[in-house]
Motif scaffolding. Structure first.
Motif, PDB file in Angstrom:
ATOM      1  N   LYS A  30       0.919  -1.136  -0.060  1.00  0.00           N
ATOM      2  CA  LYS A  30      -0.058  -0.035  -0.007  1.00  0.00           C
ATOM      3  C   LYS A  30       1.033   1.233   0.060  1.00  0.00           C
ATOM      4  O   LYS A  30       1.824   1.386   0.749  1.00  0.00           O
ATOM      5  CB  LYS A  30      -1.107   0.033   1.199  1.00  0.00           C
ATOM      6  N   LEU A  31       0.575   2.273  -1.013  1.00  0.00           N
ATOM      7  CA  LEU A  31       1.198   3.329  -1.020  1.00  0.00           C
ATOM      8  C   LEU A  31       0.582   4.487  -1.040  1.00  0.00           C
ATOM      9  O   LEU A  31      -0.718   4.539  -1.225  1.00  0.00           O
ATOM     10  CB  LEU A  31       2.221   3.279  -2.617  1.00  0.00           C
ATOM     11  N   THR A  32       1.027   5.709  -0.510  1.00  0.00           N
ATOM     12  CA  THR A  32       0.417   6.770  -0.228  1.00  0.00           C
ATOM     13  C   THR A  32       1.375   7.973  -1.134  1.00  0.00           C
ATOM     14  O   THR A  32       2.590   7.899  -1.142  1.00  0.00           O
ATOM     15  CB  THR A  32       0.447   7.654   1.244  1.00  0.00           C
ATOM     16  N   ILE A  33       0.347   8.485  -1.990  1.00  0.00           N
ATOM     17  CA  ILE A  33       0.823   9.476  -2.841  1.00  0.00           C
ATOM     18  C   ILE A  33       0.401  10.872  -2.625  1.00  0.00           C
ATOM     19  O   ILE A  33      -0.766  11.128  -2.468  1.00  0.00           O
ATOM     20  CB  ILE A  33       0.606   9.082  -4.442  1.00  0.00           C
ATOM     21  N   SER A  34       1.219  11.761  -2.267  1.00  0.00           N
ATOM     22  CA  SER A  34       0.907  13.246  -1.892  1.00  0.00           C
ATOM     23  C   SER A  34       1.324  14.331  -2.991  1.00  0.00           C
ATOM     24  O   SER A  34       2.388  13.788  -3.616  1.00  0.00           O
ATOM     25  CB  SER A  34       1.658  13.517  -0.542  1.00  0.00           C
ATOM     26  N   THR A  35       0.569  15.193  -3.026  1.00  0.00           N
ATOM     27  CA  THR A  35       0.718  16.400  -3.793  1.00  0.00           C
ATOM     28  C   THR A  35       0.452  17.640  -3.071  1.00  0.00           C
ATOM     29  O   THR A  35      -0.380  17.846  -2.380  1.00  0.00           O
ATOM     30  CB  THR A  35      -0.390  16.289  -4.895  1.00  0.00           C
ATOM     31  N   GLU A  36       1.669  18.536  -3.263  1.00  0.00           N
ATOM     32  CA  GLU A  36       1.615  19.735  -2.861  1.00  0.00           C
ATOM     33  C   GLU A  36       2.053  20.997  -3.787  1.00  0.00           C
ATOM     34  O   GLU A  36       3.029  20.752  -4.397  1.00  0.00           O
ATOM     35  CB  GLU A  36       2.090  20.055  -1.494  1.00  0.00           C
ATOM     36  N   PRO A  37       1.444  22.162  -3.782  1.00  0.00           N
ATOM     37  CA  PRO A  37       2.091  23.127  -4.602  1.00  0.00           C
ATOM     38  C   PRO A  37       3.448  23.723  -3.982  1.00  0.00           C
ATOM     39  O   PRO A  37       3.486  23.619  -2.598  1.00  0.00           O
ATOM     40  CB  PRO A  37       0.893  24.235  -4.427  1.00  0.00           C
ATOM     41  N   VAL A  38       4.367  23.950  -4.817  1.00  0.00           N
ATOM     42  CA  VAL A  38       5.484  24.488  -4.352  1.00  0.00           C
ATOM     43  C   VAL A  38       5.982  25.861  -4.902  1.00  0.00           C
ATOM     44  O   VAL A  38       6.235  26.804  -3.947  1.00  0.00           O
ATOM     45  CB  VAL A  38       6.722  23.638  -4.958  1.00  0.00           C
ATOM     46  N   ARG A  39       5.764  26.225  -6.215  1.00  0.00           N
ATOM     47  CA  ARG A  39       5.840  27.382  -6.723  1.00  0.00           C
ATOM     48  C   ARG A  39       5.299  27.668  -7.887  1.00  0.00           C
ATOM     49  O   ARG A  39       4.711  26.663  -8.759  1.00  0.00           O
ATOM     50  CB  ARG A  39       7.371  27.842  -6.683  1.00  0.00           C
ATOM     51  N   LYS A  40       5.196  28.929  -8.175  1.00  0.00           N
ATOM     52  CA  LYS A  40       4.266  29.442  -9.564  1.00  0.00           C
ATOM     53  C   LYS A  40       5.468  30.494 -10.217  1.00  0.00           C
ATOM     54  O   LYS A  40       5.868  31.344  -9.524  1.00  0.00           O
ATOM     55  CB  LYS A  40       2.839  30.069  -9.414  1.00  0.00           C
ATOM     56  N   GLY A  41       5.119  30.461 -11.523  1.00  0.00           N
ATOM     57  CA  GLY A  41       5.632  31.479 -12.137  1.00  0.00           C
ATOM     58  C   GLY A  41       4.615  32.398 -13.010  1.00  0.00           C
ATOM     59  O   GLY A  41       3.489  32.149 -12.558  1.00  0.00           O
TER      60      GLY A  41
END
Length: 130
Positions: free
Chosen positions: A72-83
């Motif tokens: 079982k794997l957990t995949i996370s996503t988060e915003p880092v930076r924008k241009g």
């Protein structure tokens, strides 16, 4: 906002080495990215109504530890930076022991769906990168 999904490694995701094929990690991250868009209120149809699409232009991935059938794997996503027209989302994949399996930074660009050219990030997206 950081989001996460959980998956279980299936037989069709295993390669001849007996672990998850490298390309599958990109799919896992794509699933997590789609979940992030939905949870921040930006599902595909909202982008379409704005005549905006998101296009992946670069992925820098690190494979840290193998994942195997049934894990079982957990995949996370988060915003880092924008241009101006691009943005970066960070992904991490961890196993049940909280060991880092893979991580990546994905750079995407926003485009005008009709002109197929880069356009500035819509405010609805940009506000998630503080």
């Amino acid at each position: 906002m950081k989001t996460a999904i959980q998956i279980e490694v299936r037989p069709t995701e295993i390669d001849v080495m007996g672990h998850v094929n490298n390309a599958k990690y990109l799919e896992y991250m794509e699933w997590s990215r789609e979940d992030w868009y939905n949870r921040v209120g930006l599902p595909f149809d909202v982008f379409t109504e704005m005549n905006v699409g998101t296009v992946t232009v670069n992925i820098n991935i690190n494979y840290r530890k193998e994942a195997r059938l049934g894990q079982k794997l957990t995949i996370s996503t988060e915003p880092v930076r924008k241009g101006r027209t691009s943005f970066v989302l960070k992904h991490e994949i961890v196993n049940e022991q909280e060991e880092l399996v893979a991580d990546a930074e994905v750079i995407s660009c926003t485009i005008d769906l009709k002109a197929r050219k880069a356009v500035p990030l819509p405010d609805e997206l940009a506000k998630h990168f503080t």
